[in-house]
Design a protein around this motif. Structure first.
Motif, PDB file in Angstrom:
ATOM      1  N   ALA A 138      13.555 -40.588  17.929  1.00  0.00           N
ATOM      2  CA  ALA A 138      13.806 -38.254  17.730  1.00  0.00           C
ATOM      3  C   ALA A 138      13.172 -38.773  19.980  1.00  0.00           C
ATOM      4  N   VAL A 139      12.231 -39.266  19.703  1.00  0.00           N
ATOM      5  CA  VAL A 139      11.483 -39.728  21.065  1.00  0.00           C
ATOM      6  C   VAL A 139      12.299 -40.666  21.759  1.00  0.00           C
ATOM      7  N   ALA A 140      12.970 -41.852  21.282  1.00  0.00           N
ATOM      8  CA  ALA A 140      14.241 -42.518  22.527  1.00  0.00           C
ATOM      9  C   ALA A 140      15.569 -41.303  23.001  1.00  0.00           C
ATOM     10  N   ARG A 141      16.062 -41.124  21.790  1.00  0.00           N
ATOM     11  CA  ARG A 141      17.310 -40.726  21.941  1.00  0.00           C
ATOM     12  C   ARG A 141      17.116 -39.661  23.306  1.00  0.00           C
ATOM     13  N   VAL A 142      16.011 -38.376  23.193  1.00  0.00           N
ATOM     14  CA  VAL A 142      15.476 -37.624  24.388  1.00  0.00           C
ATOM     15  C   VAL A 142      15.692 -38.789  25.674  1.00  0.00           C
ATOM     16  N   LEU A 143      15.301 -40.038  25.952  1.00  0.00           N
ATOM     17  CA  LEU A 143      15.335 -40.892  26.806  1.00  0.00           C
ATOM     18  C   LEU A 143      16.885 -41.510  27.822  1.00  0.00           C
ATOM     19  N   TYR A 144      17.178 -42.116  26.769  1.00  0.00           N
ATOM     20  CA  TYR A 144      18.668 -42.824  26.151  1.00  0.00           C
ATOM     21  C   TYR A 144      19.577 -41.666  26.676  1.00  0.00           C
ATOM     22  N   GLU A 145      18.793 -40.481  26.891  1.00  0.00           N
ATOM     23  CA  GLU A 145      20.255 -39.850  27.177  1.00  0.00           C
ATOM     24  C   GLU A 145      20.033 -38.846  29.016  1.00  0.00           C
ATOM     25  N   GLN A 146      18.262 -39.268  28.760  1.00  0.00           N
ATOM     26  CA  GLN A 146      18.080 -39.033  30.262  1.00  0.00           C
ATOM     27  C   GLN A 146      17.246 -39.990  30.506  1.00  0.00           C
ATOM     28  N   PRO A 147      17.245 -40.393  31.768  1.00  0.00           N
ATOM     29  CA  PRO A 147      15.889 -42.000  31.335  1.00  0.00           C
ATOM     30  C   PRO A 147      15.045 -41.490  32.812  1.00  0.00           C
ATOM     31  N   GLY A 148      15.798 -40.648  33.280  1.00  0.00           N
ATOM     32  CA  GLY A 148      14.409 -40.214  34.290  1.00  0.00           C
ATOM     33  C   GLY A 148      13.880 -38.830  33.600  1.00  0.00           C
ATOM     34  N   ASP A 149      13.736 -38.765  32.501  1.00  0.00           N
ATOM     35  CA  ASP A 149      12.599 -37.652  32.206  1.00  0.00           C
ATOM     36  C   ASP A 149      11.369 -37.563  32.190  1.00  0.00           C
ATOM     37  N   THR A 150      10.716 -36.216  32.751  1.00  0.00           N
ATOM     38  CA  THR A 150       9.003 -37.728  33.084  1.00  0.00           C
ATOM     39  C   THR A 150       7.913 -36.197  31.888  1.00  0.00           C
TER      40      THR A 150
END
Length: 238
Positions: A138-150
């Motif tokens: 679930a965490v990875a999915r957020v960052l795969y979709e938006q790598p710049g998420d801080t």
């Protein structure tokens, strides 16, 4: 030798022999069940025999493939890996896949030297393992979709029902790295793709989560071995 336009993909498949892939131009991503390998021009990706995988080209890409006989393949890891490609290794990869003619004996000698070169090189941190735990996924999915998420790990954890401490332990135990190391690898991989598509360093830095381009340049150089500007211009370092 395969010349691919940007975005070209090869569906999932496998081979009875292990093989090396190299991007003489552009950037390749190699996807397996173990994760994703990003392959710029100073790296070579190794996929052992029988591993299902798929390729994608980022930027106009000149992909080279070298299959290895079992006697040489057993000298390389039993898992997908990325190696630094020395100047000599790159010339060997080009010679083995170029238009020149080599008899079987000459090609066998070149492959042996190539494997020797890779065995002397360390595995490189451009292989991003995919998580298996549902909370990590679930965490990875957020960052795969938006790598710049801080978003912080604590806030990501609250959204997925796990504490930051639990997620930190899972990253370490399952993926062998910290959350921040994993996120940096993801971001650098995304940066390579954006650079291959022609974006400039400042745009790429911001798109990948760095507010300060100089911090991005330092992180990129530490992982890839050359600056984003030099990489985008087609330069590589050994």
């Amino acid at each position: 030798m395969h010349l691919w336009p940007s975005g070209e993909t090869l569906p999932e498949h496998s081979h009875p022999r292990g093989h090396l892939v190299y991007a003489a131009r552009g950037v390749l991503s190699v996807h397996t069940a173990r994760g994703t390998s990003i392959v710029p021009a100073n790296r070579a990706a190794w996929t052992p025999a029988g591993f299902a995988h798929r390729h994608r080209a980022h930027g106009h890409t000149d992909m080279r493939i070298v299959f290895l006989p079992a006697a040489l393949a057993k000298l390389l890891p039993s898992h997908p890996a990325v190696f630094a490609a020395s100047d000599l290794a790159r010339e060997l990869l080009l010679a083995l896949t170029g238009p020149g003619d080599h008899d079987d004996a000459a090609s066998a000698r070149l492959r042996r030297v190539l494997v020797d070169q890779l065995r002397e090189a360390r595995e490189q941190p451009l292989h991003l393992p995919d998580p298996r735990d549902d909370r990590l996924r679930a965490v990875a999915r957020v960052l795969y979709e938006q790598p710049g998420d801080t978003t912080s790990l604590a806030d990501l954890g609250r959204a997925t029902g796990a504490s930051a401490r639990t997620l930190s332990r899972l990253f370490h135990d399952e993926l062998g790295m910290t959350f921040y190391e994993w996120r940096t690898q993801l971001r650098i991989g995304h940066a390579l793709v954006l650079l291959a598509d022609g974006h400039d360093t400042t745009h790429v830095a911001h798109a990948c989560g760095w507010a300060n381009p100089s911090h991005f340049i330092a992180a990129f150089t530490a992982v890839v071995g050359t600056t984003p500007g030099r990489h985008r211009a087609g330069g590589v370092s050994g």
